[in-house]
Design an enzyme around this catalytic site. Structure first.
Site, PDB file in Angstrom:
ATOM      1  N   HIS A 198       0.934  -0.974   0.132  1.00  0.00           N
ATOM      2  CA  HIS A 198       0.037   0.057  -0.081  1.00  0.00           C
ATOM      3  C   HIS A 198       0.860   1.089  -0.086  1.00  0.00           C
ATOM      4  CE1 HIS A 198      -2.797   3.055   1.484  1.00  0.00           C
ATOM      5  NE2 HIS A 198      -3.688   2.170   0.746  1.00  0.00           N
ATOM      6  N   GLU A 222      -3.742   1.897  -7.514  1.00  0.00           N
ATOM      7  CA  GLU A 222      -4.051   3.128  -6.831  1.00  0.00           C
ATOM      8  C   GLU A 222      -3.025   4.060  -7.226  1.00  0.00           C
ATOM      9  OE1 GLU A 222      -6.282   2.397  -2.910  1.00  0.00           O
ATOM     10  OE2 GLU A 222      -3.902   1.889  -2.594  1.00  0.00           O
TER      11      GLU A 222
HETATM   12  C1  PEP Z   1      -6.605   3.891   0.144  1.00  0.00           C
HETATM   13  O1  PEP Z   1      -6.425   3.911   1.182  1.00  0.00           O
HETATM   14  O2  PEP Z   1      -6.361   3.015  -0.544  1.00  0.00           O
HETATM   15  C2  PEP Z   1      -7.655   4.733  -0.477  1.00  0.00           C
HETATM   16  C3  PEP Z   1      -7.949   4.500  -1.736  1.00  0.00           C
HETATM   17  O3  PEP Z   1      -8.154   5.734   0.352  1.00  0.00           O
HETATM   18  P1  PEP Z   1      -9.265   6.828  -0.001  1.00  0.00           P
HETATM   19  O4  PEP Z   1     -10.359   6.005  -0.467  1.00  0.00           O
HETATM   20  O5  PEP Z   1      -9.493   7.471   1.348  1.00  0.00           O
HETATM   21  O6  PEP Z   1      -8.761   7.648  -1.153  1.00  0.00           O
END
Ligand code: PEP
Length: 248
Positions: free
Chosen positions: A93, A163
């Protein structure tokens, strides 16, 4: 492929009482709306949530150590997470990478989890984008390093969570069109390495997803699953998100 939400609670909520309430509510909504949910809970709550789990809801550690035991103060091993009834774990992450986790650590964690028949949710994503498209090569490198020790017969067990770091905690998610482009790119890299089975892997999007934007992401983003931070620790926002996903 079924729609999936991975609820990343991060370092929330502040007490077991609240964690239990949030988990019970999440479980109820997931069953009612028939959207698969995996809760990524802080390690202190894992075992108690493991005891409440039953049914289809999944349980993930937010991080694991690749060694099974030893002198690693403050760490939790994949084996300990499994003993607490977690069947998934986030690896790589962005918030862990910001604390020093490297691509090579991610590779070792993925191998440790698969050896225990646990599912790694491998988080990848660039910090910035430029017109030359360097984000594609950056993501490819993260992906292929994480998968270096994963053989053909184990790859179907892996989940990829894309992400972009700039969208985590932001006001808006990335544009669905850009997500679609990235999902094709990641899929192509998986199919190049693993052949047909690469089509079967779940690719999630994460970054500022909630009930107001998940519909367009489902329609145009080329993904059916999401890694959700903020909107997953607020029962009302989670309900809104799951309701849109159910109808999509
Ligand atoms: C995450 O922590 O992986 C994340 C996507 O956070 P958020 O949805 O708050 O942007």
């Amino acid at each position: 492929m079924k729609a999936l939400v991975v609820a990343n609670w991060k370092m929330n909520p502040i007490s077991w009482k609240e964690a239990k309430k949030l988990f019970e509510e999440t479980k109820r909504m997931s069953g009612l709306l028939k959207v698969s949910v995996i809760v990524a809970a802080p390690p202190i709550f894992l075992r108690d949530i493991g005891g409440l789990r039953r049914g289809k809801i999944g349980l993930a550690a937010q991080n694991v150590h690749f060694e099974q035991s030893g002198s690693f103060t403050g760490e939790v091993s994949a084996l300990q997470a499994k003993d607490a009834k977690a069947n998934y774990a986030l690896v790589g992450h962005a918030e862990r990478r910001a604390m020093g986790e490297t691509d090579d650590d991610v590779r070792k964690k993925v191998a440790a989890l698969l050896a225990l028949e646990m599912t790694p949710i491998i988080c990848i994503g660039e910090h910035v984008r430029d017109d030359e498209g360097s984000h594609f090569t950056f993501v490819r490198e993260q992906l292929l390093t994480a998968l270096r020790d994963v053989p053909q017969q184990k790859i179907a067990k892996v989940i990829i969570a894309y992400e972009p770091v700039w969208a985590i905690g932001a006001a808006e998610p990335m544009r669905p069109h850009d997500m679609h482009e990235m999902s094709i790119y990641i899929r192509k890299a998986l199919v190049e390495k693993y052949g047909e089975v690469g089509h079967k892997l779940m690719i999630l999007y994460g970054g500022a997803v909630d009930g107001t934007n998940v519909g367009t992401m489902l329609e145009h983003g080329g993904v059916k699953g999401f890694l959700v931070g903020r909107a997953s620790v607020d029962a009302k926002r989670l309900a809104e998100l799951l309701r849109v996903m159910k109808d999509a």
